[in-house]
Design a protein around this motif. Sequence first.
Motif, short mmCIF file in Angstrom:
data_model
loop_
_atom_site.label_atom_id
_atom_site.label_comp_id
_atom_site.label_asym_id
_atom_site.label_seq_id
_atom_site.Cartn_x
_atom_site.Cartn_y
_atom_site.Cartn_z
N GLY A 33 0.81 -1.21 0.00
CA GLY A 33 0.00 0.00 0.00
C GLY A 33 0.85 1.27 0.00
O GLY A 33 0.55 2.23 -0.73
N LYS A 34 1.90 1.28 0.82
CA LYS A 34 2.76 2.47 0.85
C LYS A 34 3.50 2.66 -0.47
O LYS A 34 3.68 3.79 -0.94
N LEU A 35 3.93 1.56 -1.07
CA LEU A 35 4.62 1.64 -2.36
C LEU A 35 3.71 2.27 -3.41
O LEU A 35 4.13 3.16 -4.16
N VAL A 36 2.46 1.83 -3.46
CA VAL A 36 1.51 2.38 -4.43
C VAL A 36 1.26 3.86 -4.15
O VAL A 36 1.18 4.69 -5.08
N ALA A 37 1.16 4.23 -2.88
CA ALA A 37 0.95 5.64 -2.53
C ALA A 37 2.13 6.49 -2.98
O ALA A 37 1.96 7.60 -3.52
N TRP A 38 3.35 6.01 -2.77
CA TRP A 38 4.53 6.75 -3.22
C TRP A 38 4.55 6.90 -4.73
O TRP A 38 4.87 7.97 -5.25
N LEU A 39 4.20 5.82 -5.44
CA LEU A 39 4.19 5.89 -6.89
C LEU A 39 3.13 6.86 -7.40
O LEU A 39 3.38 7.61 -8.37
N GLU A 40 1.98 6.88 -6.77
CA GLU A 40 0.94 7.81 -7.20
C GLU A 40 1.36 9.25 -6.97
O GLU A 40 1.06 10.13 -7.79
N GLN A 41 2.07 9.51 -5.89
CA GLN A 41 2.58 10.86 -5.66
C GLN A 41 3.60 11.24 -6.72
O GLN A 41 3.58 12.36 -7.25
N LEU A 42 4.48 10.32 -7.05
CA LEU A 42 5.48 10.60 -8.09
C LEU A 42 4.81 10.80 -9.45
O LEU A 42 5.26 11.65 -10.24
N GLU A 43 3.76 10.05 -9.72
CA GLU A 43 3.04 10.23 -10.98
C GLU A 43 2.38 11.59 -11.04
O GLU A 43 2.38 12.26 -12.09
N ARG A 44 1.80 12.03 -9.94
CA ARG A 44 1.16 13.35 -9.93
C ARG A 44 2.18 14.45 -10.18
O ARG A 44 1.86 15.48 -10.78
N GLU A 45 3.40 14.25 -9.73
CA GLU A 45 4.45 15.25 -9.93
C GLU A 45 5.18 15.08 -11.27
O GLU A 45 6.12 15.82 -11.56
N GLY A 46 4.74 14.11 -12.07
CA GLY A 46 5.36 13.90 -13.38
C GLY A 46 6.75 13.31 -13.32
O GLY A 46 7.58 13.57 -14.21
N ARG A 47 7.02 12.53 -12.30
CA ARG A 47 8.35 11.98 -12.12
C ARG A 47 8.45 10.50 -12.52
O ARG A 47 9.48 9.87 -12.29
#
Length: 429
Positions: free
Chosen positions: A170-184
């Motif tokens: 769950g934490k991994l997915v949350a981190w990835l979603e944050q990076l996706e929102r920032e275009g990273r």
Amino acid sequence: MSNEQTKSRTYDLVQASLERRYAKERRFRLMGLGAIGLGLLFVSVLFVSIISNGYTAFVQTHIRLPVSFDASIIDPQGTRDPEVLRNADYRRVVRQPLREMFPGVKGRRDKRKLYRLLSGEAAREVAAMVLDDPSLIGQTRELWLLADDSVDMIIKGHITREAAIANGGGKLVAWLEQLEREGRIGKEFNATFFTAGDSREPEQAGIGGAVAGSFYTLLVTLLLSFPIGVAAAVYLEEFSVQNRFTDLIEVNINNLAAVPSIVFGLLGLAIFINLFGLPRSAPLVGGLVLTLMTLPTIIIASRAALKSVPPSIREAALGIGASKMQTVTHHVLPLAMPGMFTGAIIGMAQALGETAPLLMIGMVAFIVDIPGGPLDPATVLPVQIYLWADSPERAFVERTSAAIMVLLAFLIAMNAIAVILRRRFERRW
């Protein structure tokens, strides 16, 4: 019964018999078309399955991070000594931006999960950049760094985010979603897949070593099997006398063409490795084994090409005073050579796809380095596919399918070249 009635009855019987025969022919044609359609369906399902699983291996997920080339970590003394730069803690360099972007991650276990967003190759990429350009020290650059295979599988959709959450990610997915929102999060062409050797980490594994091993193995096979096969075919077809000895040779050639390939692997293990002491896992030994396996195919194809040359060519050459050797070398062999090349290419394509005999001589070893010659340890593309197919990581399934696509492309190209050569150079007499 009148004569007209007899003719009418005979005509009706003949018509009924013809209708039954035509119906059987239609059913037979339909069965043939159905068999062809079923075969095409199975092949299509196979290709669709391979392509759908493997095409994503040609791109790789990367994460864009603001990497600070901290001098206190890389070169505390400021000497710019290459040895100091080479041994710096680059893992700390690439992990530092992750810690700054996710300051809420505190526990040791969570930090380990956070650091696993990046592949171990990311630190080596940064190290290579510093060694190439030491002026980067003290600067901050936005870099696209290689992501871990678990991240890659989630981004590509091979592992759904719901499944990752259910497995404790769950934490991994949350981190990835944050990076996706920032275009990273982004995908780039996976050149590593074609240039790198094998690796325990799927995102770092490539077919470069296997392709090089296949090249050296096929080179040895071609250099040995083609001249020996052509010479044997020319002797048997043009110079030998029909007797029990030549009959025995022909029977053995035809039988060797049907021998299972693993038997040649056992022969190579017993003769080339155990008796002659040649190195295991070397393309030289693999080429020798595949030479034994492809010789019958090349000899049979070369003899068929020689038989296709009309006897009038030989008679005309002999009639103007040419010797038997001159007739063969200057007239018969040039006309038969396109067919011989076709047989050799088909034999090479058969050798390219072989796995069993190479497993017996040790080419199944885990080889990281790309071989530089026929005597270096190596593996080949079919064996690399076998190794990856046995790996438990989901990312290796993707790479297995991609490697199969590359192997099929080579096989299709080789068979296409054989067809083109046959159509381009063959003569109809």
